[in-house]
Every structure is written in C-alpha cells, then in structure tokens.
Design a protein around this motif. Structure first.
Motif, PDB file in Angstrom:
ATOM      1  N   ILE A 291       0.868  -1.175   0.000  1.00  0.00           N
ATOM      2  CA  ILE A 291       0.000   0.000   0.000  1.00  0.00           C
ATOM      3  C   ILE A 291       0.901   1.221   0.000  1.00  0.00           C
ATOM      4  O   ILE A 291       1.529   1.536   1.018  1.00  0.00           O
ATOM      5  N   GLY A 292       1.015   1.876  -1.161  1.00  0.00           N
ATOM      6  CA  GLY A 292       1.938   2.998  -1.269  1.00  0.00           C
ATOM      7  C   GLY A 292       3.357   2.522  -0.995  1.00  0.00           C
ATOM      8  O   GLY A 292       3.838   1.556  -1.586  1.00  0.00           O
ATOM      9  N   ASP A 293       4.051   3.188  -0.067  1.00  0.00           N
ATOM     10  CA  ASP A 293       5.414   2.792   0.306  1.00  0.00           C
ATOM     11  C   ASP A 293       5.419   1.723   1.387  1.00  0.00           C
ATOM     12  O   ASP A 293       6.491   1.271   1.807  1.00  0.00           O
ATOM     13  N   LEU A 294       4.246   1.340   1.858  1.00  0.00           N
ATOM     14  CA  LEU A 294       4.135   0.348   2.928  1.00  0.00           C
ATOM     15  C   LEU A 294       4.106  -1.059   2.334  1.00  0.00           C
ATOM     16  O   LEU A 294       3.308  -1.356   1.452  1.00  0.00           O
ATOM     17  N   ARG A 295       4.998  -1.918   2.833  1.00  0.00           N
ATOM     18  CA  ARG A 295       5.112  -3.287   2.320  1.00  0.00           C
ATOM     19  C   ARG A 295       5.025  -4.252   3.501  1.00  0.00           C
ATOM     20  O   ARG A 295       5.829  -4.178   4.436  1.00  0.00           O
ATOM     21  N   ILE A 296       4.042  -5.171   3.441  1.00  0.00           N
ATOM     22  CA  ILE A 296       3.787  -6.097   4.543  1.00  0.00           C
ATOM     23  C   ILE A 296       3.956  -7.521   4.028  1.00  0.00           C
ATOM     24  O   ILE A 296       3.175  -7.983   3.197  1.00  0.00           O
ATOM     25  N   ASP A 297       4.984  -8.209   4.507  1.00  0.00           N
ATOM     26  CA  ASP A 297       5.237  -9.596   4.105  1.00  0.00           C
ATOM     27  C   ASP A 297       4.595 -10.504   5.153  1.00  0.00           C
ATOM     28  O   ASP A 297       5.083 -10.593   6.285  1.00  0.00           O
ATOM     29  N   THR A 298       3.512 -11.163   4.770  1.00  0.00           N
ATOM     30  CA  THR A 298       2.777 -11.974   5.744  1.00  0.00           C
ATOM     31  C   THR A 298       3.438 -13.316   6.029  1.00  0.00           C
ATOM     32  O   THR A 298       3.071 -13.998   6.977  1.00  0.00           O
TER      33      THR A 298
ATOM     34  N   ARG B  37       9.703  -2.446  13.020  1.00  0.00           N
ATOM     35  CA  ARG B  37       9.538  -3.572  13.937  1.00  0.00           C
ATOM     36  C   ARG B  37       8.229  -3.423  14.707  1.00  0.00           C
ATOM     37  O   ARG B  37       8.055  -2.486  15.484  1.00  0.00           O
ATOM     38  N   LEU B  38       7.325  -4.357  14.467  1.00  0.00           N
ATOM     39  CA  LEU B  38       6.032  -4.353  15.139  1.00  0.00           C
ATOM     40  C   LEU B  38       5.938  -5.534  16.089  1.00  0.00           C
ATOM     41  O   LEU B  38       6.537  -6.588  15.852  1.00  0.00           O
ATOM     42  N   THR B  39       5.164  -5.357  17.154  1.00  0.00           N
ATOM     43  CA  THR B  39       4.876  -6.486  18.031  1.00  0.00           C
ATOM     44  C   THR B  39       3.921  -7.426  17.287  1.00  0.00           C
ATOM     45  O   THR B  39       3.285  -7.023  16.298  1.00  0.00           O
ATOM     46  N   PRO B  40       3.788  -8.674  17.729  1.00  0.00           N
ATOM     47  CA  PRO B  40       2.869  -9.601  17.051  1.00  0.00           C
ATOM     48  C   PRO B  40       1.445  -9.053  16.916  1.00  0.00           C
ATOM     49  O   PRO B  40       0.836  -9.184  15.844  1.00  0.00           O
ATOM     50  N   LYS B  41       0.916  -8.446  17.955  1.00  0.00           N
ATOM     51  CA  LYS B  41      -0.451  -7.921  17.890  1.00  0.00           C
ATOM     52  C   LYS B  41      -0.526  -6.714  16.956  1.00  0.00           C
ATOM     53  O   LYS B  41      -1.496  -6.548  16.211  1.00  0.00           O
ATOM     54  N   GLU B  42       0.487  -5.864  16.980  1.00  0.00           N
ATOM     55  CA  GLU B  42       0.512  -4.725  16.059  1.00  0.00           C
ATOM     56  C   GLU B  42       0.526  -5.218  14.620  1.00  0.00           C
ATOM     57  O   GLU B  42      -0.187  -4.683  13.761  1.00  0.00           O
ATOM     58  N   PHE B  43       1.339  -6.248  14.351  1.00  0.00           N
ATOM     59  CA  PHE B  43       1.394  -6.802  12.996  1.00  0.00           C
ATOM     60  C   PHE B  43       0.032  -7.370  12.605  1.00  0.00           C
ATOM     61  O   PHE B  43      -0.435  -7.144  11.478  1.00  0.00           O
ATOM     62  N   ASP B  44      -0.609  -8.101  13.498  1.00  0.00           N
ATOM     63  CA  ASP B  44      -1.907  -8.708  13.192  1.00  0.00           C
ATOM     64  C   ASP B  44      -2.956  -7.646  12.853  1.00  0.00           C
ATOM     65  O   ASP B  44      -3.771  -7.833  11.942  1.00  0.00           O
ATOM     66  N   ILE B  45      -2.930  -6.539  13.591  1.00  0.00           N
ATOM     67  CA  ILE B  45      -3.883  -5.454  13.325  1.00  0.00           C
ATOM     68  C   ILE B  45      -3.606  -4.847  11.953  1.00  0.00           C
ATOM     69  O   ILE B  45      -4.515  -4.633  11.140  1.00  0.00           O
ATOM     70  N   LEU B  46      -2.324  -4.567  11.676  1.00  0.00           N
ATOM     71  CA  LEU B  46      -1.960  -3.956  10.389  1.00  0.00           C
ATOM     72  C   LEU B  46      -2.311  -4.886   9.235  1.00  0.00           C
ATOM     73  O   LEU B  46      -2.855  -4.452   8.210  1.00  0.00           O
ATOM     74  N   GLU B  47      -2.028  -6.171   9.387  1.00  0.00           N
ATOM     75  CA  GLU B  47      -2.356  -7.130   8.333  1.00  0.00           C
ATOM     76  C   GLU B  47      -3.871  -7.189   8.104  1.00  0.00           C
ATOM     77  O   GLU B  47      -4.342  -7.221   6.957  1.00  0.00           O
ATOM     78  N   LEU B  48      -4.634  -7.217   9.185  1.00  0.00           N
ATOM     79  CA  LEU B  48      -6.096  -7.260   9.079  1.00  0.00           C
ATOM     80  C   LEU B  48      -6.622  -6.057   8.300  1.00  0.00           C
ATOM     81  O   LEU B  48      -7.448  -6.210   7.388  1.00  0.00           O
ATOM     82  N   LEU B  49      -6.134  -4.880   8.632  1.00  0.00           N
ATOM     83  CA  LEU B  49      -6.585  -3.662   7.938  1.00  0.00           C
ATOM     84  C   LEU B  49      -6.140  -3.670   6.475  1.00  0.00           C
ATOM     85  O   LEU B  49      -6.895  -3.277   5.576  1.00  0.00           O
ATOM     86  N   ALA B  50      -4.905  -4.130   6.230  1.00  0.00           N
ATOM     87  CA  ALA B  50      -4.379  -4.140   4.864  1.00  0.00           C
ATOM     88  C   ALA B  50      -5.137  -5.130   3.981  1.00  0.00           C
ATOM     89  O   ALA B  50      -5.396  -4.857   2.807  1.00  0.00           O
ATOM     90  N   ARG B  51      -5.485  -6.288   4.531  1.00  0.00           N
ATOM     91  CA  ARG B  51      -6.228  -7.280   3.750  1.00  0.00           C
ATOM     92  C   ARG B  51      -7.655  -6.819   3.469  1.00  0.00           C
ATOM     93  O   ARG B  51      -8.312  -7.352   2.565  1.00  0.00           O
TER      94      ARG B  51
END
Length: 228
Positions: free
Chosen positions: A136-143, A156-170
């Motif tokens: 998304i733009g310059d944001l790159r999320i490798d699941t 560097r995100l915590t596991p819960k932070e990553f899960d939230i970001l992935e949920l919103l991105a998907r």
C-alpha cells in the motif's frame, strides 16, 4: 505464445481481419461490436489483452477504457482513424497502453500485441510470487516473514501490532470497527470500555507514519472504526 484477446470495433471487417491475423499466431480471440458488449464480456470472461477502437457509437473507446481501468489491468491497445498527437495523448491518458492509427500494418499490430502480452504475463508471474506481500503505497507487509517496510526502512512491530496492520491491509478500503478488530486479533469478546485497539493503533502509527497525527495509512472513521 498463447493468450486471450478481446477485439472491440464496430467495423465487422476490421474485427475479422484482426482476429484472423492473431489466431494465425496461436492467440484466442473474442469479438465485440460495441463497448457495452465488451464490458458485459469482461464480467464473464478473463482476457489477457484488449484491442479497442476509439470511434464507436453510444460509448466511445476512451470512456470504455476508463471504465475497464477501474477494475482491470490487462494491456489495452487503442485503434483510431485519428492521427493527431492530441488524440494519441487523450487515448493514453484514458488508460490505454498503446495506440495505433488506422489504417495500420497488421504485422505491426501483431508485434505490439506480443510485446504487451510478454510484459503482462511476466508481471503476473512476479505478482503470483508475491501474493503474500501486501503493498500500500510505500508500505510493504510480508505476511510470510511478518516483516514490514516503509520504503527501504524496516519497521519492527509487536505480534499484535502486525496482526492489526495485516487485518486492515487485507481489508483495504473497508472500515473495520474497534470490536471487529479486537475480536479478530485477540480472539476474545470485546468490552465497550476497552481502549486496547486504540492504544495499538497509536503505536502502529508512530512506527509507520511520517506524521502520526496526520496519518496517510491508517485512517480514523469517527464513531465507526479504522481503515487503510
């Protein structure tokens, strides 16, 4: 080379001529007389490339091209009897990848079709290899690796932070309620007074946003929730 080509032109002879040349090259063709017919076909079938005449009744090729581009990314080659530079610019601005003036050399059309098909198929193969990477733009999320980058910078995100970001991105473009985010990530019932999600969103913004108080990625939809 194989591929499915949609030929859109109100001139039956031109449609037939293009079809014959392309099928002699091993390509599969489908013909449409109007832009409306082409749009209906696109709802039912997948095509690798579209050859689209500009001058057609009811809906012209430029308008049709813009409608196609709202959802689809296959190459579009425009055909037109107009040869002025401004007409070419308008055709390309509407979303076309290439422009040929009538009368055209069939061999040139074939060469351009093959060139665009090669690039499109190569791009699709790369995309298949990256289907577990959300961009998304310059944001790159490798699941797969659970790594996040903003441009070249690793975040560097915590596991819960990553899960939230992935949920919103998907669910890009969809507003997710606070309760939905909580229950999806924590797998527990949400309590109305709980501000856990808000705190985590704030931390994510501090890490991925250039200006956390003016976020460009995670938007707050007041009274509803958050979305990317």
């Amino acid at each position: 080379m194989n591929g499915k080509i949609l030929i859109v032109d109100d001139d039956k002879e031109i449609r037939h001529l293009i079809s014959v040349y392309l099928e002699n090259e091993g390509l599969e063709t489908t013909q449409a007389e109007t832009a409306y017919e082409a749009l209906r076909l696109l709802e039912k079938q997948e095509f690798d490339l579209i050859i689209l005449d500009i001058m057609m009744p009811e809906m012209d090729g430029m308008e049709a091209c813009m409608k196609i581009r709202e959802e689809r990314h296959m190459p579009i080659i425009m055909l037109s009897a107009k040869s002025e530079d401004m007409d070419k610019i308008q055709g390309l601005t509407s979303g076309a990848d290439d422009y040929l003036t009538k009368p055209f050399n069939p061999l040139e059309l074939i060469a351009r079709v093959k060139s665009h098909l090669r690039r499109y198929k190569k791009y699709n193969l790369q995309s298949e290899g990256e289907k577990n990477v959300l961009i998304i733009g310059d944001l790159r999320i490798d699941t797969d690796t659970r790594l996040v980058y903003v441009g070249e910078r690793e975040v560097r995100l915590t596991p819960k932070e990553f899960d939230i970001l992935e949920l919103l991105a998907r669910n890009k473009g969809i507003v997710m309620s606070v309760s939905k985010i909580y229950e999806s990530v924590w797998k527990e019932d949400f309590f109305k007074s709980d501000n856990t999600v808000m705190v985590h969103i704030t931390k994510i913004r501090e890490k991925i946003e250039e200006e956390p108080k003016k976020p460009i990625y995670i938007k707050t939809i007041w009274g509803v929730g958050y979305k990317i």
